[in-house]
Design an enzyme around this catalytic site. Structure first.
Site, short mmCIF file in Angstrom:
data_model
loop_
_atom_site.label_atom_id
_atom_site.label_comp_id
_atom_site.label_asym_id
_atom_site.label_seq_id
_atom_site.Cartn_x
_atom_site.Cartn_y
_atom_site.Cartn_z
N LYS A 105 -20.23 17.87 18.19
CA LYS A 105 -21.26 17.75 17.15
C LYS A 105 -20.85 16.73 16.10
O LYS A 105 -19.66 16.65 15.73
CB LYS A 105 -21.47 19.13 16.53
CG LYS A 105 -22.64 19.29 15.58
CD LYS A 105 -22.74 20.75 15.17
CE LYS A 105 -23.85 21.02 14.17
NZ LYS A 105 -23.90 22.46 13.80
N SER A 149 -28.29 24.58 13.95
CA SER A 149 -28.18 23.16 13.72
C SER A 149 -27.47 22.40 14.84
O SER A 149 -27.48 21.17 14.87
CB SER A 149 -27.43 22.91 12.40
OG SER A 149 -26.08 23.36 12.49
N SER A 167 -26.15 28.81 14.02
CA SER A 167 -26.23 27.42 14.48
C SER A 167 -25.55 27.14 15.81
O SER A 167 -25.68 26.04 16.35
CB SER A 167 -25.66 26.48 13.41
OG SER A 167 -26.58 26.35 12.35
#
Length: 509
Positions: free
Chosen positions: A81, A162, A186
């Site tokens: 990420k 997220s 997330s």
């Protein structure tokens, strides 16, 4: 481009036999990304490719040829990420134009662990900007730097967030597995929404140093993969005590480097699993799937305790937000101060100012209410913050999850992970189904949580969650693996333009 959904074990066997090299595998995934992510269906889950990926793979191939193997991840392509620092030619931006061009001064601790384990860092994934803690009407999977990520099961649906790009990329077979991060939901939400496995570890099992923060009392990285086995292997590579993250010192006698040894087909035999009925919601389709899952768990030898409600699971929303706002200001300021002089921003105030001055590019769909609220908060020594944090931990631990586990003598609690992906709506923001709750109690408590595919609603994946007390990752992996192997509910995405054209059975298309 068609590419088999290889597991880590598959690729190890192929590289060991000489059928494939790490370079060839890496090239195949790069071609897959070009064909699926950047054209074709256009998932847009990868925000940046690693220009050194092939060189890294070459080096690992040479090591393998010389008889040096680093472990199960040797030569395996992994995406991470874009809020995780890498000191290489890739940027670390949290998806924000405010950090565009930022090269981290050093690798995050978990990146060092991945490199040491022999993983090939293939690139970075898009995310909900600033890990979805900027504005109140956010659009999951959208960032000002990376644009909009789409759900590979239906392109008009959200990938959630997220860790949107990590979830979508794994589902679309753009990598073997990926790393996400979670503050509250997330990892779990995008994993279940994209039909994959996600593990939100115990707070402190994996270091957060070098990860752009929201809140140190809840933040954690974790693995996202298509199988429980791959997620377990990746989790083992992330662990380790880090002097720059005090929370990891509690993992010294508890962390493992090998969670794969808990992959047992009879892992649910004799386990006492409680059903938190007060957290399951009222969606009839989800509940039908959930009941089928409970029957499977029972058939696999578990003792089902139903109901086993979690008290106070919805009583800390306001104080959780209070803590997140306080910690965002303190933690993000601390992180941004470490950036070099060429960075555009060095404080939360700088970020807010940049967003205002570039609102046409940065805030075309939603604002920065959370950042503005955080900027107004006092230091972490403030009584209001300390009281809120204490209340959160009490309600989620002793008077929450712990109380349920103790009362019913449970090994774990099971709930639906969430609902099917919602329609992408840039005008109004996320239309999340708040009818059920799976993530907040474990997230706020700092306890482990795993989601595994459980079925489909009109072709859209949904998952089932197991969570328990701190450091219970081995047991949760056992339960999830036994359930996964008995059901095999995951289906490959079909990249449909909309779910409307995919009306079908709950567990199959």
């Amino acid at each position: 481009m068609i590419l088999p959904e290889w597991t880590i074990t598959d690729l190890n066997e192929k590289m060991e036999s000489g059928e494939l090299t790490s370079r060839q595998v890496t090239e195949l995934y790069l071609l897959r990304i070009a064909a699926v992510d950047k054209s074709g269906p256009y998932i847009n889950s990868v925000i940046e490719l690693n220009p050194d990926a092939l060189d890294i793979a070459d080096g690992l191939d040479k090591e393998r040829k010389a008889g040096k193997l680093r472990g199960a991840l040797h030569g395996i392509p992994i995406l991470i990420k874009d809020n995780i620092d890498t000191h290489d030619r890739m940027q670390t931006t949290a998806g924000s134009l405010a950090l565009e061009g930022n090269i981290a001064p050093k690798d995050a601790f978990i990146v060092k662990q991945l490199r040491k384990a022999g993983a090939v860092l293939l690139g970075k994934t898009n995310l909900s900007e600033w890990a979805n803690f900027r504005g109140k009407r956010s659009v999951s999977g959208w960032s000002s730097r990376g644009g909009l990520t789409r759900n590979p099961y239906a392109l008009d649906r959200s990938p959630s967030g997220s860790s949107s790009g990590s979830g979508a990329a794994v589902a679309a077979n753009l990598c073997v597995a990926a790393i996400g991060t979670e503050t509250d939901g997330s990892i779990i939400s995008p994993a279940q929404t994209n039909g994959i496995v996600g593990i939100k570890p115990t707070l402190g099992l994996a270091s957060r140093s070098g990860i752009i923060p929201i809140a140190h009392s809840q933040d954690t990285p974790g693995p996202m993969a298509r199988t429980v086995a791959d997620a377990a292997i990746l989790l083992g590579a992330l662990t380790g005590v880090d002097g720059n993250d005090a929370a990891t010192r509690f993992s010294k006698q508890r962390a493992l480097s090998n969670y794969a040894k808990y992959l047992a087909l009879d892992g649910l035999q004799g386990a006492r699993i409680g059903v938190a009925r007060n957290m399951t919601g009222a969606n009839p389709r989800i509940l039908k799937i959930f009941e089928l899952c409970l029957e499977v768990i029972k058939q696999l030898g578990a003792v089902i305790v139903d109901p086993a409600d979690v008290p106070n699971f919805d009583k800390f929303g306001a104080t959780e937000l209070e803590v997140l706002h306080h910690e965002l200001k303190a933690d993000l300021n601390k992180y941004l101060k470490t950036l070099d002089e060429h960075a555009r921003v060095h404080s939360l105030a700088d970020v807010i100012k940049f967003n205002e001055e570039n609102s046409d590019k940065v805030m075309p769909y939603f604002g920065q209410e959370h950042m503005l609220a955080a900027q107004e908060k006092a230091a972490l020594s403030a009584k209001k913050y300390k009281d809120a944090l204490a209340k959160n931990l009490h309600l989620t631990r002793k008077a929450g999850i712990d109380a349920t586990l103790r009362k019913h003598k449970l090994d774990a609690i099971v709930v639906p992970s969430g609902g099917p992906a919602w329609m992408i709506d840039l005008a109004n923001g996320d239309a999340i189904n708040w009818d059920m709750e799976s993530t907040s109690p474990a997230a706020v408590a700092g306890y482990p949580h795993i989601t595994v595919p459980a079925g489909h609603v009109f072709g859209l994946p949904v998952g089932i969650s197991f969570f328990a007390k701190a450091w219970q990752e081995p047991n949760l992996i056992k339960y999830a693996y036994a359930f996964e192997q008995a059901t095999q509910y995951r289906r490959q995405p079909r990249y449909l333009p909309t779910a409307i054209f995919n009306v079908g059975a709950l567990h199959s298309d």
